[in-house]
Design a protein around this motif. Sequence first.
Motif, PDB file in Angstrom:
ATOM      1  N   GLY A  45     -68.838  43.163  20.595  1.00  0.00           N
ATOM      2  CA  GLY A  45     -67.446  42.816  20.370  1.00  0.00           C
ATOM      3  C   GLY A  45     -67.200  41.444  19.781  1.00  0.00           C
ATOM      4  O   GLY A  45     -66.055  41.038  19.612  1.00  0.00           O
ATOM      5  N   ARG A  46     -68.250  40.707  19.463  1.00  0.00           N
ATOM      6  CA  ARG A  46     -68.067  39.381  18.865  1.00  0.00           C
ATOM      7  C   ARG A  46     -67.727  39.479  17.389  1.00  0.00           C
ATOM      8  O   ARG A  46     -67.223  38.530  16.810  1.00  0.00           O
ATOM      9  CB  ARG A  46     -69.331  38.533  19.045  1.00  0.00           C
ATOM     10  CG  ARG A  46     -69.540  38.082  20.475  1.00  0.00           C
ATOM     11  CD  ARG A  46     -70.754  37.201  20.571  1.00  0.00           C
ATOM     12  NE  ARG A  46     -71.924  37.962  20.131  1.00  0.00           N
ATOM     13  CZ  ARG A  46     -73.083  37.993  20.752  1.00  0.00           C
ATOM     14  NH1 ARG A  46     -73.273  37.288  21.832  1.00  0.00           N
ATOM     15  NH2 ARG A  46     -74.067  38.710  20.282  1.00  0.00           N
ATOM     16  N   ASN A  47     -68.015  40.609  16.773  1.00  0.00           N
ATOM     17  CA  ASN A  47     -67.685  40.842  15.362  1.00  0.00           C
ATOM     18  C   ASN A  47     -66.892  42.145  15.317  1.00  0.00           C
ATOM     19  O   ASN A  47     -67.410  43.196  15.676  1.00  0.00           O
ATOM     20  CB  ASN A  47     -68.953  40.954  14.520  1.00  0.00           C
ATOM     21  CG  ASN A  47     -68.683  41.184  13.053  1.00  0.00           C
ATOM     22  OD1 ASN A  47     -67.805  41.946  12.689  1.00  0.00           O
ATOM     23  ND2 ASN A  47     -69.449  40.527  12.209  1.00  0.00           N
ATOM     24  N   ARG A  48     -65.658  42.047  14.898  1.00  0.00           N
ATOM     25  CA  ARG A  48     -64.791  43.231  14.880  1.00  0.00           C
ATOM     26  C   ARG A  48     -64.383  43.626  13.462  1.00  0.00           C
ATOM     27  O   ARG A  48     -63.399  44.340  13.277  1.00  0.00           O
ATOM     28  CB  ARG A  48     -63.553  42.977  15.727  1.00  0.00           C
ATOM     29  CG  ARG A  48     -63.881  42.698  17.175  1.00  0.00           C
ATOM     30  CD  ARG A  48     -62.633  42.366  17.958  1.00  0.00           C
ATOM     31  NE  ARG A  48     -62.916  41.853  19.262  1.00  0.00           N
ATOM     32  CZ  ARG A  48     -63.111  42.590  20.339  1.00  0.00           C
ATOM     33  NH1 ARG A  48     -63.067  43.899  20.246  1.00  0.00           N
ATOM     34  NH2 ARG A  48     -63.363  42.028  21.505  1.00  0.00           N
ATOM     35  N   GLU A  50     -63.878  45.562  10.397  1.00  0.00           N
ATOM     36  CA  GLU A  50     -63.845  47.018  10.193  1.00  0.00           C
ATOM     37  C   GLU A  50     -64.925  47.470   9.221  1.00  0.00           C
ATOM     38  O   GLU A  50     -65.491  48.546   9.388  1.00  0.00           O
ATOM     39  CB  GLU A  50     -62.457  47.445   9.709  1.00  0.00           C
ATOM     40  CG  GLU A  50     -62.260  48.940   9.726  1.00  0.00           C
ATOM     41  CD  GLU A  50     -62.436  49.569  11.102  1.00  0.00           C
ATOM     42  OE1 GLU A  50     -63.017  50.676  11.163  1.00  0.00           O
ATOM     43  OE2 GLU A  50     -62.017  48.982  12.103  1.00  0.00           O
ATOM     44  N   GLU A  51     -65.220  46.663   8.214  1.00  0.00           N
ATOM     45  CA  GLU A  51     -66.251  47.015   7.239  1.00  0.00           C
ATOM     46  C   GLU A  51     -67.610  47.217   7.916  1.00  0.00           C
ATOM     47  O   GLU A  51     -68.336  48.173   7.607  1.00  0.00           O
ATOM     48  CB  GLU A  51     -66.364  45.915   6.181  1.00  0.00           C
ATOM     49  CG  GLU A  51     -67.456  46.161   5.168  1.00  0.00           C
ATOM     50  CD  GLU A  51     -67.600  44.992   4.194  1.00  0.00           C
ATOM     51  OE1 GLU A  51     -68.717  44.786   3.709  1.00  0.00           O
ATOM     52  OE2 GLU A  51     -66.600  44.296   3.932  1.00  0.00           O
ATOM     53  N   ASN A  52     -67.959  46.341   8.849  1.00  0.00           N
ATOM     54  CA  ASN A  52     -69.240  46.459   9.549  1.00  0.00           C
ATOM     55  C   ASN A  52     -69.259  47.669  10.478  1.00  0.00           C
ATOM     56  O   ASN A  52     -70.252  48.400  10.539  1.00  0.00           O
ATOM     57  CB  ASN A  52     -69.540  45.187  10.332  1.00  0.00           C
ATOM     58  CG  ASN A  52     -69.749  43.996   9.438  1.00  0.00           C
ATOM     59  OD1 ASN A  52     -70.280  44.115   8.338  1.00  0.00           O
ATOM     60  ND2 ASN A  52     -69.315  42.839   9.882  1.00  0.00           N
ATOM     61  N   ILE A  53     -68.155  47.879  11.173  1.00  0.00           N
ATOM     62  CA  ILE A  53     -68.061  49.033  12.070  1.00  0.00           C
ATOM     63  C   ILE A  53     -68.190  50.326  11.258  1.00  0.00           C
ATOM     64  O   ILE A  53     -68.906  51.250  11.649  1.00  0.00           O
ATOM     65  CB  ILE A  53     -66.734  48.995  12.857  1.00  0.00           C
ATOM     66  CG1 ILE A  53     -66.741  47.786  13.808  1.00  0.00           C
ATOM     67  CG2 ILE A  53     -66.493  50.301  13.607  1.00  0.00           C
ATOM     68  CD1 ILE A  53     -65.400  47.481  14.433  1.00  0.00           C
TER      69      ILE A  53
END
Length: 64
Positions: A45-48, A50-53
Motif C-alpha cells: 500500500g505504499r505505492n497506489r 493505478e498504472e502499477n496496479i
Amino acid sequence: MARKMRLTDFGIRVKGELDRRGMTQRELADRCGINYRVVNDVLTGRNRKEENIKRIRETLAIPS
C-alpha cells in the motif's frame, strides 16, 4: 531492524497467486517491466499508482 509491512487486500491476492505459480515478487516485477521494490510497495500500500496496479493485474490475470 526492518519493520515488516502488512499486505493490502490486493497484496494478499497477488501473494496468493505468486505462491500458486511458484513466482517471486522479483520475477513478477521483471514480467511487468517495473522495479521489484515497486511491486513490494504496491502490495503493502505504499505505492497506489493505478498504472502499477494495472500492470500487476494484467500480468497475473487478476480481475478487478
